[in-house]
Design an enzyme around this catalytic site. Structure first.
Site, PDB file in Angstrom:
ATOM      1  N   ASN A  23       0.836  -1.307   0.056  1.00 45.70           N
ATOM      2  CA  ASN A  23       0.012   0.053  -0.045  1.00 45.70           C
ATOM      3  C   ASN A  23       0.866   1.314  -0.186  1.00 45.70           C
ATOM      4  OD1 ASN A  23      -2.304  -1.482  -0.031  1.00 45.70           O
ATOM      5  ND2 ASN A  23      -3.023  -1.271   2.009  1.00 45.70           N
ATOM      6  N   ARG A  96      -8.824  -1.340  -7.193  1.00 43.50           N
ATOM      7  CA  ARG A  96      -9.436  -0.369  -6.839  1.00 43.50           C
ATOM      8  C   ARG A  96      -8.433   0.846  -6.743  1.00 43.50           C
ATOM      9  NH1 ARG A  96     -14.044  -1.748  -7.176  1.00 43.50           N
ATOM     10  NH2 ARG A  96     -13.137  -3.692  -6.925  1.00 43.50           N
ATOM     11  N   CYS A 120     -17.346  -3.800  -4.548  1.00 42.56           N
ATOM     12  CA  CYS A 120     -16.328  -4.605  -3.960  1.00 42.56           C
ATOM     13  C   CYS A 120     -16.848  -5.470  -2.963  1.00 42.56           C
ATOM     14  CB  CYS A 120     -15.122  -3.466  -3.558  1.00 42.56           C
ATOM     15  SG  CYS A 120     -13.735  -4.356  -2.764  1.00 42.56           S
ATOM     16  N   ARG A 125     -16.858   1.074  -2.588  1.00 46.27           N
ATOM     17  CA  ARG A 125     -15.908   2.023  -2.157  1.00 46.27           C
ATOM     18  C   ARG A 125     -15.797   3.051  -3.220  1.00 46.27           C
ATOM     19  NH1 ARG A 125     -10.761  -2.354  -0.758  1.00 46.27           N
ATOM     20  NH2 ARG A 125      -9.827  -0.355  -0.085  1.00 46.27           N
ATOM     21  N   PRO A 126     -16.601   4.077  -2.684  1.00 48.61           N
ATOM     22  CA  PRO A 126     -16.620   5.362  -3.567  1.00 48.61           C
ATOM     23  C   PRO A 126     -15.436   6.138  -3.777  1.00 48.61           C
ATOM     24  CG  PRO A 126     -17.638   5.885  -1.399  1.00 48.61           C
ATOM     25  CD  PRO A 126     -17.231   4.399  -1.488  1.00 48.61           C
ATOM     26  N   ILE A 127     -15.118   7.110  -4.659  1.00 46.14           N
ATOM     27  CA  ILE A 127     -14.204   7.825  -4.945  1.00 46.14           C
ATOM     28  C   ILE A 127     -14.657   9.148  -4.826  1.00 46.14           C
ATOM     29  CG2 ILE A 127     -12.572   6.067  -5.834  1.00 46.14           C
ATOM     30  CD1 ILE A 127     -12.903   7.614  -8.676  1.00 46.14           C
ATOM     31  N   ASP A 128     -15.789   9.660  -4.252  1.00 46.21           N
ATOM     32  CA  ASP A 128     -16.277  10.837  -4.362  1.00 46.21           C
ATOM     33  C   ASP A 128     -15.363  12.112  -3.820  1.00 46.21           C
ATOM     34  OD1 ASP A 128     -16.825   9.165  -2.067  1.00 46.21           O
ATOM     35  OD2 ASP A 128     -18.235  11.141  -1.302  1.00 46.21           O
ATOM     36  N   LEU A 129     -14.604  11.807  -2.728  1.00 50.06           N
ATOM     37  CA  LEU A 129     -13.660  12.779  -2.135  1.00 50.06           C
ATOM     38  C   LEU A 129     -12.525  13.037  -2.943  1.00 50.06           C
ATOM     39  CD1 LEU A 129     -13.913  11.001   1.446  1.00 50.06           C
ATOM     40  CD2 LEU A 129     -15.332  12.669   0.676  1.00 50.06           C
ATOM     41  N   ASP A 308      -7.494  -3.369   8.285  1.00 48.05           N
ATOM     42  CA  ASP A 308      -6.693  -4.448   7.274  1.00 48.05           C
ATOM     43  C   ASP A 308      -6.190  -5.635   8.308  1.00 48.05           C
ATOM     44  OD1 ASP A 308      -7.268  -3.227   5.169  1.00 48.05           O
ATOM     45  OD2 ASP A 308      -5.177  -2.462   4.643  1.00 48.05           O
ATOM     46  N   ILE A 330     -14.633   1.019   9.595  1.00 50.65           N
ATOM     47  CA  ILE A 330     -14.226   1.774   8.304  1.00 50.65           C
ATOM     48  C   ILE A 330     -14.783   1.422   7.210  1.00 50.65           C
ATOM     49  CG2 ILE A 330     -12.172   2.127   6.956  1.00 50.65           C
ATOM     50  CD1 ILE A 330     -11.815   3.238   9.671  1.00 50.65           C
ATOM     51  N   ARG A 400      -2.690 -11.154  -4.477  1.00 50.77           N
ATOM     52  CA  ARG A 400      -2.640  -9.562  -4.643  1.00 50.77           C
ATOM     53  C   ARG A 400      -1.766  -8.792  -3.786  1.00 50.77           C
ATOM     54  NH1 ARG A 400      -7.773  -7.002  -3.534  1.00 50.77           N
ATOM     55  NH2 ARG A 400      -6.458  -5.520  -3.737  1.00 50.77           N
TER      56      ARG A 400
HETATM   57  C1  UD1 Z   1      -6.807   1.981   1.655  1.00 52.75           C
HETATM   58  C2  UD1 Z   1      -5.939   0.711   1.777  1.00 52.75           C
HETATM   59  C3  UD1 Z   1      -6.998  -0.525   2.365  1.00 52.75           C
HETATM   60  C4  UD1 Z   1      -7.358  -0.095   3.503  1.00 52.75           C
HETATM   61  C5  UD1 Z   1      -8.012   1.060   3.708  1.00 52.75           C
HETATM   62  C6  UD1 Z   1      -8.484   1.689   5.045  1.00 52.75           C
HETATM   63  C7  UD1 Z   1      -4.575   1.002  -0.310  1.00 52.75           C
HETATM   64  C8  UD1 Z   1      -4.331   0.849  -1.608  1.00 52.75           C
HETATM   65  N1  UD1 Z   1      -5.795   0.388   0.299  1.00 52.75           N
HETATM   66  O1  UD1 Z   1      -7.815   1.867   0.935  1.00 52.75           O
HETATM   67  O2  UD1 Z   1      -5.897  -1.549   2.282  1.00 52.75           O
HETATM   68  O3  UD1 Z   1      -8.214  -1.075   4.270  1.00 52.75           O
HETATM   69  O4  UD1 Z   1      -7.191   2.298   3.162  1.00 52.75           O
HETATM   70  O5  UD1 Z   1      -7.188   1.848   6.018  1.00 52.75           O
HETATM   71  O6  UD1 Z   1      -3.987   1.820   0.409  1.00 52.75           O
HETATM   72  N2  UD1 Z   1     -14.545   6.600   1.254  1.00 52.75           N
HETATM   73  C9  UD1 Z   1     -15.422   7.611   0.814  1.00 52.75           C
HETATM   74  N3  UD1 Z   1     -15.151   8.036  -0.247  1.00 52.75           N
HETATM   75  C10 UD1 Z   1     -14.180   8.351  -0.944  1.00 52.75           C
HETATM   76  C11 UD1 Z   1     -12.842   7.511  -0.297  1.00 52.75           C
HETATM   77  C12 UD1 Z   1     -13.240   6.750   0.656  1.00 52.75           C
HETATM   78  O7  UD1 Z   1     -16.708   7.702   1.302  1.00 52.75           O
HETATM   79  O8  UD1 Z   1     -13.828   9.031  -2.052  1.00 52.75           O
HETATM   80  C13 UD1 Z   1     -14.882   5.939   2.243  1.00 52.75           C
HETATM   81  C14 UD1 Z   1     -14.830   4.419   2.288  1.00 52.75           C
HETATM   82  O9  UD1 Z   1     -16.013   3.678   1.618  1.00 52.75           O
HETATM   83  C15 UD1 Z   1     -14.531   3.806   3.544  1.00 52.75           C
HETATM   84  C16 UD1 Z   1     -13.478   5.060   4.147  1.00 52.75           C
HETATM   85  O10 UD1 Z   1     -13.740   6.256   3.470  1.00 52.75           O
HETATM   86  O11 UD1 Z   1     -15.427   3.556   4.218  1.00 52.75           O
HETATM   87  C17 UD1 Z   1     -12.266   4.482   4.265  1.00 52.75           C
HETATM   88  O12 UD1 Z   1     -11.588   4.343   2.927  1.00 52.75           O
HETATM   89  P1  UD1 Z   1     -10.214   4.811   2.426  1.00 52.75           P
HETATM   90  O13 UD1 Z   1      -9.473   5.202   3.401  1.00 52.75           O
HETATM   91  O14 UD1 Z   1     -10.426   5.525   1.141  1.00 52.75           O
HETATM   92  O15 UD1 Z   1      -9.770   3.338   1.816  1.00 52.75           O
HETATM   93  P2  UD1 Z   1      -8.759   3.192   0.380  1.00 52.75           P
HETATM   94  O16 UD1 Z   1      -7.749   4.215   0.295  1.00 52.75           O
HETATM   95  O17 UD1 Z   1      -9.820   2.571  -0.644  1.00 52.75           O
END
Ligand code: UD1
Length: 426
Positions: A23, A96, A120, A125-129, A308, A330, A400
């Site tokens: 990561n 992702r 997923c 796992r949205p990417i809105d942020l 994790d 989370i 992975r």
């Molecule tokens: C990363 C890690 C993953 C770990 C996770 C939490 C990598 C490649 N993956 O995933 O192994 O489990 O951190 O420690 O580093 N969220 C939103 N909108 C967004 C982005 C996130 O609502 O745009 C929410 C997610 O749904 C979740 C929370 O924020 O509930 C945390 O997610 P996030 O920290 O973004 O996880 P990843 O970065 O995908």
């Protein structure tokens, strides 16, 4: 599809080495997009997500050499020309973290087309942020045919307060801000060691960043970044998985080449469970301290207990005397391993985000199915103490993110082997 065959019962004894953090490696590889010069990364783990990222970068026109200079874990990346700044669905759907290229691509080329990640196993796992942040930095983002297209002549620095703490979101915007015009201030940032690792690389590339590893990061945009050489942090989740492997089997295991500072929440919890821990500069020794005791866990952002590690911890909790409550804060729907653990004899009930584990229950071997990366690790841990031979299907999930997992475990006494399917295919 390949399977693992695990025969339980052996305590793990000896020294096991931790690889580089997947990561950290993923965002660091994406950071190479920000410069036309060469970026050399050391301690890159040989896992399938890294191969996927290699494919992603080469499909855009980058040169990526894994195992550069005959060093297995060294990677050379040169993004002199990015002729096709597109992250294709075929690649994004399997990983992702591909959304990490969004920020650096717009910052470097002014345009990025990235397939939207789908659903997923561990929840939406949205990417809105990521998107909101890039818009705040002046990007125009449109959506068509399952792709996001982002454009900007040059991104502008912005003041962004994340609604929710996001690891890859913080990393994506951090990379974008390094080449933006003016200052960016990000608040409510992820403080994970992987963010700090990425920032260290970016600073080595000439970026001006302060505060990585805290909730507030300040970035002064520069007009160009240059090449750099950087060593990836040890993988704290792999290290944590091995610590639990030592504890669950009642062994005596030295987890070497790790960063104990990144393992604080897990070490505290293992001590509560009655496990003996000795912490060195770059290793942690885990030993049986007699019967395991139940302890509650709530997953949180770093430095809290990592989501994790939740699945692996749950395997341990099945072997502890008493009731352990495990709360997953989370991700929604990150209890896919529970049904399989129950099939092996665990006593676990779920209510919303809370799992209640009643131990100690003897575990029996069974045919089980891996559903995601960390769930797979949890099932291997359970199998290490189960009576008989457990067969784990779909170990591609595990491949992975864990490097040579079965070889490493075999080296400390586990009975685990890989088996192809009847046709011998992967
Ligand atoms: C990363 C890690 C993953 C770990 C996770 C939490 C990598 C490649 N993956 O995933 O192994 O489990 O951190 O420690 O580093 N969220 C939103 N909108 C967004 C982005 C996130 O609502 O745009 C929410 C997610 O749904 C979740 C929370 O924020 O509930 C945390 O997610 P996030 O920290 O973004 O996880 P990843 O970065 O995908």
């Amino acid at each position: 599809m390949e399977k693992f065959v695990v025969r339980g019962g052996n305590p793990l004894l000896g020294t096991i080495k931790v690889s580089g953090a997947k990561n950290s490696a993923l965002p660091c590889m994406a950071a190479a997009i920000l410069t036309e010069d060469e970026v050399i990364l050391e301690n890159i783990p040989q896992v399938n997500d890294i191969e996927t990222e290699r494919k992603l970068l080469t499909s855009m026109g980058a040169e990526v050499e894994l195992g550069y200079g005959r060093a297995q874990h060294r990677t050379r990346i040169k993004c002199a020309i990015l002729s096709d700044p597109v992250a294709k669905y075929e690649i994004v759907k399997t990983m992702r973290a591909s959304s990490l290229v969004l920020g650096p691509l717009i910052a470097r080329t002014g345009i990025a087309r990235v397939a939207m990640p789908g659903g997923c196993a561990i929840g939406g796992r949205p990417i809105d942020l990521h998107i909101n942040g890039l818009e705040a930095m002046g990007a125009t983002i449109t959506q068509d045919h399952g792709y996001l297209e982002a454009r900007a002549d040059r991104l502008k620095g912005a003041h962004i307060v994340f609604d929710k703490i996001t690891v890859t979101g913080t990393e994506d915007l951090l990379m974008a801000a390094t080449l933006a015009e003016g200052e960016s201030v990000f608040e409510n940032c992820a403080r994970e060691p992987e963010v700090t690792d990425l920032a260290a690389l970016l600073i080595a590339m000439g970026a001006k960043i302060e505060g990585a590893g805290t909730g507030t990061i300040r970035i002064q945009g520069v007009s160009r970044l240059h090449g750099a050489r950087h060593r990836i942090n040890p993988d704290r989740i792999e290290a944590g998985t091995f610590l639990i492997a030592g504890a669950i089997t009642g062994g005596d295991l030295n987890v070497d080449c790790c960063e104990p500072k990144h393992l604080g929440a897990l070490i505290t919890k293992l001590e509560q469970c009655g496990v003996k821990i000795d912490v060195g500069a770059d290793h942690v020794r885990v030993r049986s301290g007699g019967e395991l005791k139940a302890a509650d866990v709530t997953t949180e952002e770093y430095p809290g207990f990592p989501t994790d590690m939740q699945a692996q911890y749950m395997a341990l909790a099945t072997q502890a005397e008493g009731t352990s409550t495990v709360i997953e804060n989370i991700f929604e729907n990150r209890f896919m391993h529970v049904q399989e653990l129950i099939r092996m004899g665990a006593n676990i009930s779920i209510s919303g985000r809370t799992a209640t584990v009643r131990g100690k229950t003897p575990l029996q071997s069974a045919a089980v199915m891996c559903s995601d990366l960390r769930a797979s690790a949890s099932l291997v841990l359970a199998a290490l103490v189960a009576d008989g031979e457990t067969i784990l299907d779909r170990v591609y999930h595990l491949d992975r993110g864990y490097e040579h997992f079965e070889e490493k475990l075999r080296g400390v006494g586990a009975q685990i082997r890989r088996m192809g399917d009847v046709f011998g295919k992967k």
